[in-house]
Design a protein around this motif. Structure first.
Motif, PDB file in Angstrom:
ATOM      1  N   ASN A 634      65.743  76.140   1.705  1.00  0.00           N
ATOM      2  CA  ASN A 634      66.947  75.451   2.009  1.00  0.00           C
ATOM      3  C   ASN A 634      66.868  74.026   1.535  1.00  0.00           C
ATOM      4  OD1 ASN A 634      68.154  77.813   3.110  1.00  0.00           O
ATOM      5  ND2 ASN A 634      67.354  77.349   5.078  1.00  0.00           N
ATOM      6  N   SER A 635      66.205  73.988   0.287  1.00  0.00           N
ATOM      7  CA  SER A 635      65.991  72.427  -0.176  1.00  0.00           C
ATOM      8  C   SER A 635      66.352  72.292  -1.541  1.00  0.00           C
ATOM      9  CB  SER A 635      64.598  72.094   0.414  1.00  0.00           C
ATOM     10  OG  SER A 635      64.324  72.034   1.456  1.00  0.00           O
ATOM     11  N   LEU A 636      66.487  71.426  -2.122  1.00  0.00           N
ATOM     12  CA  LEU A 636      66.377  70.808  -3.539  1.00  0.00           C
ATOM     13  C   LEU A 636      65.188  70.103  -3.917  1.00  0.00           C
ATOM     14  CD1 LEU A 636      70.398  70.328  -4.270  1.00  0.00           C
ATOM     15  CD2 LEU A 636      69.009  72.198  -5.015  1.00  0.00           C
ATOM     16  N   GLY A 637      64.697  70.263  -4.937  1.00  0.00           N
ATOM     17  CA  GLY A 637      63.804  69.183  -5.209  1.00  0.00           C
ATOM     18  C   GLY A 637      64.616  68.367  -6.272  1.00  0.00           C
ATOM     19  N   VAL A 638      64.560  67.057  -6.138  1.00  0.00           N
ATOM     20  CA  VAL A 638      65.108  65.755  -7.045  1.00  0.00           C
ATOM     21  C   VAL A 638      63.825  65.068  -7.557  1.00  0.00           C
ATOM     22  CG1 VAL A 638      66.736  64.007  -7.227  1.00  0.00           C
ATOM     23  CG2 VAL A 638      67.144  65.960  -5.553  1.00  0.00           C
ATOM     24  N   VAL A 639      63.895  65.166  -9.072  1.00  0.00           N
ATOM     25  CA  VAL A 639      62.815  64.264 -10.022  1.00  0.00           C
ATOM     26  C   VAL A 639      63.449  63.222 -10.092  1.00  0.00           C
ATOM     27  CG1 VAL A 639      61.521  64.649 -11.813  1.00  0.00           C
ATOM     28  CG2 VAL A 639      61.862  66.654 -10.605  1.00  0.00           C
ATOM     29  N   VAL A 640      62.791  62.205  -9.976  1.00  0.00           N
ATOM     30  CA  VAL A 640      63.143  60.777 -10.083  1.00  0.00           C
ATOM     31  C   VAL A 640      62.266  60.309 -11.265  1.00  0.00           C
ATOM     32  CG1 VAL A 640      63.745  58.536  -9.108  1.00  0.00           C
ATOM     33  CG2 VAL A 640      63.973  60.501  -7.838  1.00  0.00           C
ATOM     34  N   LEU A 641      62.746  59.520 -12.445  1.00  0.00           N
ATOM     35  CA  LEU A 641      62.067  59.394 -13.616  1.00  0.00           C
ATOM     36  C   LEU A 641      62.549  57.712 -13.608  1.00  0.00           C
ATOM     37  CD1 LEU A 641      62.407  62.230 -15.892  1.00  0.00           C
ATOM     38  CD2 LEU A 641      60.425  61.618 -14.379  1.00  0.00           C
ATOM     39  N   GLY A 642      61.376  56.978 -14.045  1.00  0.00           N
ATOM     40  CA  GLY A 642      61.942  55.654 -14.342  1.00  0.00           C
ATOM     41  C   GLY A 642      60.638  54.797 -15.065  1.00  0.00           C
ATOM     42  N   PHE A 643      60.851  53.601 -15.134  1.00  0.00           N
ATOM     43  CA  PHE A 643      59.526  52.669 -15.810  1.00  0.00           C
ATOM     44  C   PHE A 643      59.170  51.489 -14.993  1.00  0.00           C
ATOM     45  CE2 PHE A 643      62.495  54.479 -19.061  1.00  0.00           C
ATOM     46  CZ  PHE A 643      61.553  55.080 -20.098  1.00  0.00           C
ATOM     47  N   GLN A 644      59.915  51.386 -13.946  1.00  0.00           N
ATOM     48  CA  GLN A 644      59.587  50.413 -12.929  1.00  0.00           C
ATOM     49  C   GLN A 644      59.313  50.779 -11.441  1.00  0.00           C
ATOM     50  OE1 GLN A 644      62.600  47.327 -12.846  1.00  0.00           O
ATOM     51  NE2 GLN A 644      61.170  45.623 -12.294  1.00  0.00           N
ATOM     52  N   ILE A 645      58.173  50.352 -10.932  1.00  0.00           N
ATOM     53  CA  ILE A 645      57.856  50.513  -9.424  1.00  0.00           C
ATOM     54  C   ILE A 645      59.054  50.110  -8.329  1.00  0.00           C
ATOM     55  CG2 ILE A 645      56.014  50.512  -7.753  1.00  0.00           C
ATOM     56  CD1 ILE A 645      54.049  50.709  -9.667  1.00  0.00           C
ATOM     57  N   ALA A 646      59.276  50.824  -7.611  1.00  0.00           N
ATOM     58  CA  ALA A 646      60.044  50.346  -6.470  1.00  0.00           C
ATOM     59  C   ALA A 646      59.460  50.785  -5.205  1.00  0.00           C
ATOM     60  CB  ALA A 646      61.463  51.234  -6.395  1.00  0.00           C
ATOM     61  N   ALA A 647      60.255  50.087  -4.187  1.00  0.00           N
ATOM     62  CA  ALA A 647      59.940  50.146  -2.674  1.00  0.00           C
ATOM     63  C   ALA A 647      61.074  50.371  -1.926  1.00  0.00           C
ATOM     64  CB  ALA A 647      58.853  49.368  -2.321  1.00  0.00           C
ATOM     65  N   THR A 648      61.748  51.202  -1.992  1.00  0.00           N
ATOM     66  CA  THR A 648      63.107  51.448  -1.199  1.00  0.00           C
ATOM     67  C   THR A 648      62.636  52.554  -0.207  1.00  0.00           C
ATOM     68  OG1 THR A 648      64.574  51.242  -3.136  1.00  0.00           O
ATOM     69  CG2 THR A 648      65.531  52.095  -1.371  1.00  0.00           C
ATOM     70  N   PRO A 649      62.730  52.092   1.388  1.00  0.00           N
ATOM     71  CA  PRO A 649      62.672  53.031   2.359  1.00  0.00           C
ATOM     72  C   PRO A 649      63.586  54.007   2.344  1.00  0.00           C
ATOM     73  CG  PRO A 649      62.557  50.798   2.965  1.00  0.00           C
ATOM     74  CD  PRO A 649      62.972  50.423   1.528  1.00  0.00           C
ATOM     75  N   LEU A 650      62.997  55.353   2.509  1.00  0.00           N
ATOM     76  CA  LEU A 650      63.745  56.554   2.701  1.00  0.00           C
ATOM     77  C   LEU A 650      64.704  56.392   3.825  1.00  0.00           C
ATOM     78  CD1 LEU A 650      61.340  59.520   1.858  1.00  0.00           C
ATOM     79  CD2 LEU A 650      62.784  58.165   0.177  1.00  0.00           C
ATOM     80  N   SER A 651      64.413  55.732   4.758  1.00  0.00           N
ATOM     81  CA  SER A 651      65.339  55.597   6.060  1.00  0.00           C
ATOM     82  C   SER A 651      66.775  54.805   5.612  1.00  0.00           C
ATOM     83  CB  SER A 651      64.317  55.005   6.964  1.00  0.00           C
ATOM     84  OG  SER A 651      63.946  53.775   6.664  1.00  0.00           O
ATOM     85  N   VAL A 652      66.319  53.916   4.778  1.00  0.00           N
ATOM     86  CA  VAL A 652      67.529  53.317   4.123  1.00  0.00           C
ATOM     87  C   VAL A 652      68.569  53.905   3.265  1.00  0.00           C
ATOM     88  CG1 VAL A 652      68.317  51.369   2.559  1.00  0.00           C
ATOM     89  CG2 VAL A 652      66.465  50.970   4.009  1.00  0.00           C
ATOM     90  N   ILE A 653      67.979  54.823   2.584  1.00  0.00           N
ATOM     91  CA  ILE A 653      68.594  56.188   1.696  1.00  0.00           C
ATOM     92  C   ILE A 653      69.542  56.933   2.644  1.00  0.00           C
ATOM     93  CG2 ILE A 653      68.606  57.610  -0.076  1.00  0.00           C
ATOM     94  CD1 ILE A 653      65.932  56.266  -1.202  1.00  0.00           C
ATOM     95  N   LEU A 654      68.699  57.348   3.759  1.00  0.00           N
ATOM     96  CA  LEU A 654      69.210  58.289   4.753  1.00  0.00           C
ATOM     97  C   LEU A 654      68.904  57.993   6.240  1.00  0.00           C
ATOM     98  CD1 LEU A 654      70.879  61.002   4.348  1.00  0.00           C
ATOM     99  CD2 LEU A 654      68.837  62.332   4.676  1.00  0.00           C
ATOM    100  N   PRO A 655      69.787  57.066   6.584  1.00  0.00           N
ATOM    101  CA  PRO A 655      69.404  56.270   7.857  1.00  0.00           C
ATOM    102  C   PRO A 655      69.276  57.870   8.881  1.00  0.00           C
ATOM    103  CG  PRO A 655      71.063  55.260   6.898  1.00  0.00           C
ATOM    104  CD  PRO A 655      70.895  56.395   6.069  1.00  0.00           C
ATOM    105  N   GLY A 656      68.291  57.634   9.569  1.00  0.00           N
ATOM    106  CA  GLY A 656      67.983  58.575  10.781  1.00  0.00           C
ATOM    107  C   GLY A 656      67.240  59.993  10.211  1.00  0.00           C
ATOM    108  N   LEU A 657      67.387  60.196   8.973  1.00  0.00           N
ATOM    109  CA  LEU A 657      67.029  61.620   8.512  1.00  0.00           C
ATOM    110  C   LEU A 657      65.835  61.308   7.502  1.00  0.00           C
ATOM    111  CD1 LEU A 657      70.131  63.339   8.367  1.00  0.00           C
ATOM    112  CD2 LEU A 657      68.524  63.506  10.087  1.00  0.00           C
ATOM    113  N   GLY A 658      65.658  60.158   6.894  1.00  0.00           N
ATOM    114  CA  GLY A 658      64.773  59.963   5.826  1.00  0.00           C
ATOM    115  C   GLY A 658      63.451  59.792   6.332  1.00  0.00           C
ATOM    116  N   GLY A 659      62.395  60.061   5.535  1.00  0.00           N
ATOM    117  CA  GLY A 659      60.973  60.153   6.213  1.00  0.00           C
ATOM    118  C   GLY A 659      60.668  58.554   6.265  1.00  0.00           C
ATOM    119  N   PRO A 660      59.385  58.313   6.582  1.00  0.00           N
ATOM    120  CA  PRO A 660      58.851  56.952   6.837  1.00  0.00           C
ATOM    121  C   PRO A 660      58.198  56.397   5.591  1.00  0.00           C
ATOM    122  CG  PRO A 660      57.013  58.503   7.645  1.00  0.00           C
ATOM    123  CD  PRO A 660      58.388  59.194   7.092  1.00  0.00           C
TER     124      PRO A 660
END
Length: 730
Positions: A634-660
Motif C-alpha cells: 500500500n505504498s508508492l515509491g517516489v524517486v527524487v532526482l537532482g544535482f544538489q544535496i539537501a537536508a530537509t527533515p522528513l518530519s517537516v515534510i510530513l509532521p508527525g508521520l515522517g521518519g527521523p
C-alpha cells in the motif's frame, strides 16, 4: 577525434577528407560529417583545405566545432566555428588550435556556459592563455581564464567541467602530466602524474581522476589505457607464469584462474583474487590431479569453480568446488569423474559441462544440472553416438541454457542437435538450433554468449571454410540463428573465437588471429585479439592489446561492474621463449561510479527503512538502474532526482508521520514507481543520453516510501542517497 549528437543526427570530426560505411560509396566530407541513420553527408559546403576538427559540443542551439583550421564548411572561421543546422559562422577566432570543449548548464537551465581549451593566447579579441569561457547570452563577450603554465599552450588542454550547486561551476584543465583547477580567479595545480598524455578528466567517488596512457599489465613494452587517480595509484601491474583460463568478479574484486601455481612467489594453486601486482590466494587454492581451473561463476554470493583438480582447502573437491568468502566446500551432492570445462546458472540452478561421464555418481555424460543441492543428468542427457559427448561452452538467458560442444543427440527422444542446442528449464525441453533455416550439420562452435545483454544468443560457428567461424545471433524465443549483420548483407567472421561478452549495445569478442567483416567485395580485417562490434566495429590499437593469445590455450573475457574489460590468456615477451600467462585490464575512458550518502530511515508506521543499490552504473548511451528494497505494501515509491544535496527533515515534510532522517536531494525531477503485487522491491531506470559532454556529470538520487491509507498519506520513509557520476566505456 570527436563526436556529438545535434538535431537527432550524429556528427563526427577529425582529420579526414572522406567517410564511408561498408557497402556504401565514399562521401567527400572534409574534417566533419553527419550521419542521419542511413547515410553520411558533408556539413555545409566542401572546404578547399581539410580542417582538423578535434572537439565538438552542443551550445546555445548550435553545434560548436573546435580544432586547427582557417575555414570550415566553406566559411572563413579560425579554429572555432558554429553550425546552426544550415550554415556555418565564425566564433571567437582563437589565434591557435582548440583541443577541447566543455558545456555547463545551470540546474534550472537559466544559464549555459561554453568553455574552450587549446593552444591559443587570444580569443574574441581578448588575451586568454589556453582557456576561455562565454555565456549563452546576447552580447556576451569571451571571459579569459588565464594563468596556466606556458606548457599548456604548447601541449594543448583537456577540459573537465561540472556544475556545482544551482549556478556555479568547477573547471579542471589537464595537459602533459599535470592537472590544474580554476578556483574562481586563478589556476592551482591539483595533482601530477608520471609523464603521459592525459586523455580525459572526470571524477570518481567525488575525487578528480585522469585517464592516462600507462604501462601495461603484462609486458612493460606495451601500453594500455589505465586509470590514474589523484593519489597516484593506478590499475596496472605484472603478468603471471602459467595459463589464465578464466576470469570472474567476486565481491567487487577480480578473480583469475588457470593452471598456474604461483604468482610473484606467492602460492595460489590455480586461483587468485585481487589485482595485478597484488594477487592473493583463496585459502590454499585447488590441488591434486592436473591442478587446473577452467571455469568460474558466482551463484548466491559464492564463487564456484570447475576444472581438473582433486582437492580444495578442507577436503575432496573432484573437479568442482565452491568458495564462500572464507573457505572451500563441495558443490552439491558431489563432483565429476572427468574435467569440467564450463559452468552457467539460472538463479540457484547450476549447469556444468565437460568431458566427464558421471556427476556425484549419477550417469551424466558431458552435462549435469544441480537443483536443490542434487546433481542429475539434463533432460535425458546427451549422446555422442560413437564416443562420449563433451560440452565446452554454456550460456544462459532467462530460464534457458545454450549448450555447445561435441555431441549428436539430446534428450530421451534422441533429438538430433549436432553440437549446438538449447535446454529450457520449464518443461525440461531440448531444442536444436538451425542456421537460417538449414540444419547445422556438425559444426565446431568456438564460443557462445548473449547478444547486447538482451534475450538473444551470440554464437561463433564453423563455416564451410574450416579456417573461419561465422558469428550468428538468435532469439531465445525461437531456434533459428542468422548471421550478425551490422549493415545489410554483411558477414562477420573470425579465425578462432575465444569468448563473447556484451554490455548494453556493445559486443566484445576475444579471438585469436583475425576478425573480418565482408560486405559485397569489400573486406575489413582487424588483427589482434580483442574487438568490439555492432554499435561500432573497432579494435584497440595494437600497442594497447592487453594480451596476446598464442598456441592452443584458451582465452577468457570479463566485463566488470565498474566497466573494466579484463582479458586472460597467454603471452610471450619478444626476447623470451617461455610462454607466460597474463591478465590485461582495459579501463573505461572516463569511469562511471555510484556511491551512497546520507542515511536510510523508516517511520512510525513503516519501521523498515528502504535500501537502494545500483544494478547498472550510469554509462553514456545506456540506462542506469537502481533497485530499492523494503518498499511497503500500500505504498508508492517516489524517486527524487537532482544535482544538489539537501537536508530537509522528513518530519517537516510530513509532521508527525515522517521518519527521523532527511530528504537528501534538492528535487529537480521526480518519478513514481510501484512494487509488483506481493513484492517489496521497486526498480527505476534512467537512460543516459548518448552525448560525450555528459562525461563526469553528477546526478543525485533518493527513493521515498509514501505509505497511504483510507485517510491519505499515513507514513513517509526514505532510502539513503545515491550519487551517480556519468562515465563512458572504453
Amino acid at each position: 577525434k570527436a563526436a556529438a549528437v545535434f538535431q537527432n543526427e550524429l556528427y563526427v570530426g577529425g582529420l579526414f577528407s572522406s567517410i564511408t560505411s561498408p557497402g556504401q560509396p565514399a562521401v567527400t566530407a572534409p574534417g566533419i560529417a553527419r550521419w542521419n541513420g542511413t547515410n553520411w553527408s558533408a556539413v555545409g559546403a566542401l572546404n578547399a583545405i581539410t580542417p582538423d576538427v578535434r572537439a565538438l559540443a552542443v551550445f546555445n542551439g548550435n553545434l560548436v566545432a573546435g580544432g586547427s583550421f582557417s575555414s570550415i564548411g566553406g566559411v572563413s572561421a579560425t579554429n572555432l566555428g558554429n553550425w546552426n543546422g544550415t550554415t556555418w559562422s565564425a566564433s571567437g577566432n582563437p589565434n591557435a588550435a582548440v583541443d577541447s570543449l566543455g558545456v555547463r548548464s545551470s540546474v534550472a537551465l537559466t544559464s549555459t556556459l561554453l568553455f574552450v581549451g587549446g593552444r591559443f593566447t587570444s580569443i574574441g579579441g581578448v588575451a586568454a592563455q589556453g582557456v576561455a569561457r562565454v555565456a549563452a547570452l546576447v552580447g556576451s563577450s569571451w571571459n579569459p581564464m588565464s594563468g596556466l603554465p606556458a606548457s599548456y599552450v604548447t601541449d594543448g588542454v583537456t577540459l573537465f567541467v561540472r556544475g556545482v550547486g544551482t549556478s556555479s561551476f568547477e573547471c579542471n584543465a589537464g595537459t602533459g602530466s599535470t592537472v590544474h583547477r580554476w578556483n574562481g580567479t586563478a589556476w592551482t595545480q591539483v595533482f601530477e602524474v608520471a609523464p603521459a598524455t592525459v586523455s580525459c578528466l572526470t571524477q570518481q567517488g567525488g575525487q578528480l581522476t585522469s585517464g592516462v596512457n600507462a604501462l601495461e599489465f603484462n609486458d612493460p613494452s606495451k601500453s594500455s589505457y589505465a586509470l590514474r587517480r589523484a593519489d597516484g595509484t593506478t590499475l596496472h601491474g605484472q603478468g603471471i607464469r602459467g595459463n589464465v583460463l578464466a576470469v570472474e568478479e567476486f565481491n567487487g574484486q577480480t578473480v583469475i584462474a588457470g593452471d598456474f601455481q604461483q604468482i610473484d612467489g606467492t602460492t595460489v594453486n590455480g586461483v587468485a583474487i585481487g589485482s595485478a601486482g597484488n594477487w592473493q590466494p583463496l585459502g590454499n587454492g585447488v590441488t591434486g590431479g592436473v591442478g587446473k581451473v577452467r571455469a568460474m561463476i558466482v551463484v548466491n554470493g559464492s564463487l564456484h569453480v570447475g576444472g581438473d583438480f582433486a582437492l580444495a582447502t578442507g577436503g575432496v573437491a573432484d573437479r568442482l568446488a565452491v568458495w564462500n568468502g572464507t573457505s572451500w566446500g563441495q558443490v552439491g551432492s558431489g563432483g565429476a569423474n572427468g574435467p569440467v570445462h564450463a559452468l552457467a546458472s539460472v538463479g540457484s540452478t547450476i549447469m556444468a559441462g565437460g568431458s566427464f561421464t558421471t556427476m556425484a555418481g549419477v550417469n551424466a555424460r558431458g552435462l549435469a544440472i544441480l537443483q536443490s543441492g542434487v546433481w542429475s543428468n539434463v533432460g535425458g542427457g546427451l549422446d555422442g553416438n560413437t564416443g562420449n559427448p563433451v560440452v565446452d561452452h554454456l550460456a544462459t538467458i532467462n530460464a534457458s541454457f545454450c549448450v555447445a560442444g561435441t555431441f549428436v543427440t539430446a534428450g530421451t527422444g534422441n533429438l538430433v542437435v549436432n553440437n549446438l542446442a538449447r535446454f529450457q528449464l520449464a518443461g525440461a525441453r531440448w531444442d536444436p538450433y538451425l542456421l537460417s533455416g538449414i540444419s547445422v550439420g556438425a559444426p565446431a562452435v568456438g564460443a557462445v554468449g548473449v547478444y547486447q545483454s538482451t534475450s538473444e544468443w551470440l554464437v561463433a560457428v564453423q563455416s564451410n571454410d574450416p579456417a573461419w567461424q561465422v558469428i550468428y545471433r538468435g532469439s531465445d524465443n525461437g531456434i533459428i540463428l542468422s548471421p550478425v549483420e551490422r549493415v545489410p548483407g554483411a558477414v562477420l567472421r573470425v579465425n578462432d573465437a575465444q569468448a563473447f561478452k556484451s554490455v548494453a549495445a556493445d559486443n566484445w569478442l576475444l579471438y585469436r588471429g583475425q576478425l573480418q567483416e565482408i560486405v559485397g567485395t569489400t573486406t575489413t580485417t582487424l588483427q589482434g585479439s580483442l574487438a568490439r562490434f555492432d554499435s561500432g566495429f573497432s579494435v584497440p590499437p595494437a600497442e594497447d592489446h592487453p594480451i596476446a593469445l598464442l598456441g592452443g590455450g584458451r582465452g577468457s573475457l570479463l566485463i566488470r561492474f565498474d566497466g573494466d574489460v579484463v582479458v586472460g590468456g597467454m603471452a610471450r615477451a619478444a626476447a623470451e621463449t617461455v610462454v607466460r600467462g597474463g591478465v590485461g585490464q582495459l579501463a573505461p575512458n572516463c569511469r562511471a561510479t555510484a556511491t551512497s550518502f546520507g542515511s536510510a530511515c523508516g517511520s512510525a508506521t513503516d519501521p523498515s527503512a528502504p535500501q537502494s543499490s545500483v544494478d547498472r552504473l550510469p554509462w553514456i548511451g545506456e540506462p542506469a538502474l537502481v533497485r530499492t528494497n523494503n518498499i511497503q505494501l500500500n505504498s508508492l515509491g517516489v524517486v527524487v532526482l537532482g544535482f544538489q544535496i539537501a537536508a530537509t527533515p522528513l518530519s517537516v515534510i510530513l509532521p508527525g508521520l515522517g521518519g527521523p532522517c532527511d530528504l537528501l536531494v534538492n528535487p529537480v525531477a521526480t518519478l513514481l514507481v510501484t512494487p509488483p503485487s506481493g513484492s517489496s522491491v521497486v526498480l527505476h531506470s534512467i537512460l543516459i543520453p548518448n552525448s560525450p559532454s555528459l562525461n563526469g556529470v553528477q546526478v543525485l538520487d533518493q527513493v521515498l516510501n509514501v505509505r497511504t491509507g483510507p485517510s491519505g498519506i499515513v507514513g513517509l520513509a526514505a532510502s539513503q542517497g545515491i550519487a551517480w557520476v556519468v562515465g563512458s566505456r572504453p
